[in-house]
Scaffold this motif. Structure first.
Motif, short mmCIF file in Angstrom:
data_model
loop_
_atom_site.label_atom_id
_atom_site.label_comp_id
_atom_site.label_asym_id
_atom_site.label_seq_id
_atom_site.Cartn_x
_atom_site.Cartn_y
_atom_site.Cartn_z
N MET A 134 -5.41 -1.81 -7.25
CA MET A 134 -6.48 -0.84 -7.06
C MET A 134 -5.89 0.56 -7.04
O MET A 134 -4.78 0.77 -6.52
CB MET A 134 -7.24 -1.10 -5.77
CG MET A 134 -7.88 -2.48 -5.72
SD MET A 134 -8.83 -2.72 -4.22
CE MET A 134 -10.43 -2.30 -4.84
N VAL B 69 -9.19 1.93 2.50
CA VAL B 69 -7.88 1.28 2.41
C VAL B 69 -7.54 0.58 3.73
O VAL B 69 -7.05 -0.55 3.74
CB VAL B 69 -6.78 2.29 2.01
CG1 VAL B 69 -5.40 1.65 2.04
CG2 VAL B 69 -7.07 2.87 0.62
N THR C 189 -3.27 7.72 -0.36
CA THR C 189 -3.73 6.32 -0.48
C THR C 189 -4.11 5.82 0.92
O THR C 189 -5.28 5.80 1.26
CB THR C 189 -2.65 5.43 -1.13
OG1 THR C 189 -2.30 5.98 -2.40
CG2 THR C 189 -3.14 4.01 -1.33
N ILE D 189 0.84 -1.20 0.00
CA ILE D 189 0.00 0.00 0.00
C ILE D 189 0.87 1.24 0.00
O ILE D 189 1.80 1.37 0.81
CB ILE D 189 -0.95 0.01 1.22
CG1 ILE D 189 -1.85 -1.23 1.22
CG2 ILE D 189 -1.78 1.29 1.26
CD1 ILE D 189 -2.73 -1.36 2.46
N ILE E 141 -2.06 -1.21 -3.85
CA ILE E 141 -2.98 -0.07 -3.86
C ILE E 141 -2.17 1.22 -3.88
O ILE E 141 -1.25 1.40 -3.07
CB ILE E 141 -3.90 -0.08 -2.63
CG1 ILE E 141 -4.65 -1.41 -2.48
CG2 ILE E 141 -4.90 1.08 -2.69
CD1 ILE E 141 -5.45 -1.54 -1.19
N LEU F 49 -12.02 3.47 -4.24
CA LEU F 49 -11.07 2.54 -4.85
C LEU F 49 -11.60 2.02 -6.17
O LEU F 49 -12.77 1.64 -6.28
CB LEU F 49 -10.82 1.36 -3.90
CG LEU F 49 -10.09 1.73 -2.61
CD1 LEU F 49 -10.15 0.58 -1.64
CD2 LEU F 49 -8.66 2.10 -2.90
N VAL G 175 -6.66 4.59 -5.98
CA VAL G 175 -7.50 5.49 -5.20
C VAL G 175 -7.83 6.69 -6.07
O VAL G 175 -6.93 7.37 -6.57
CB VAL G 175 -6.79 5.94 -3.90
CG1 VAL G 175 -7.64 6.97 -3.15
CG2 VAL G 175 -6.49 4.75 -3.01
#
Length: 196
Positions: A182, A89, A13, A8, A165, A191, A184
């Motif tokens: 994914m 998230v 995010t 991540i 992400i 997402l 943001v």
């Protein structure tokens, strides 16, 4: 056995804000009682604002001159980030932990504070931009550099990147390397599943 991992990004995010801007805000407060250093800091910020220096140059100089920050200031920064977290998230992060995923905060933000943020959110690992060291080449951990660091971790700890992400196309290499990705949406923080 090969485990799954989630990677991540941090700015915009995991956190709904740009953490380096938060860092600068706290630096200005911390150095407000030291006029010469405060002036130097302001000059670098202004030089960037008027595009006289690149973001990377400003970041390098500020990290080289103004790191580390006091533990009290660092704690305030971490809590500011935590209170501005992206709940969608964070929900995915928590589900991933329950599913025994390895969790990685993968960011171009400085490790000067990113490691503490990763600890606050309960990540297993943090990949971040290193603090400048005298005599060593400095780089931002973004793009392929970020992917390479995550791959090194995956080889060492035997995992695959199941989900990545991010909010930014700088992370395209990492997003493409993941089984699922994914993005943001910076407008509404929702997402969007990606297909490559």
């Amino acid at each position: 056995m090969i485990r799954k991992a989630i990677a991540i990004d941090l700015d915009n995010t995991l956190c709904n804000l740009n953490t380096f801007n938060i860092y600068i805000k706290y630096l200005l407060k911390e150095y407000s009682i030291r006029p010469l250093l405060f002036s130097e800091l302001v000059l670098w910020i202004l030089a960037r604002k008027f595009r006289m220096v690149s973001h990377a140059s400003m970041k390098h100089h500020i990290l080289a001159r103004f790191t580390p920050i006091s533990p009290k200031t660092l704690n305030k920064l971490v809590e500011t980030v935590y209170t501005n977290k992206n709940m969608q998230v964070c929900d995915i992060l928590e589900i991933s932990k329950q599913d025994n995923f390895i969790t990685i905060l993968a960011t171009a933000a400085p490790e000067a504070y990113a490691k503490d943020i990763a600890k606050r959110f309960g990540f297993d690992f943090c990949v971040a931009t290193p603090n400048p060291a005298k005599g060593e080449k400095w780089y931002e951990t973004r793009g392929l550099m970020k992917l390479n660091h995550v791959i090194q971790l995956s080889e060492k700890y035997s995992f695959i990147i199941d989900l990545a992400i991010s909010d930014h196309d700088d992370d395209t290499p990492l997003l493409r390397a993941a089984t699922k990705a994914m993005l943001v949406d910076t407008n509404n923080k929702n997402l969007i599943p990606l297909k490559f």
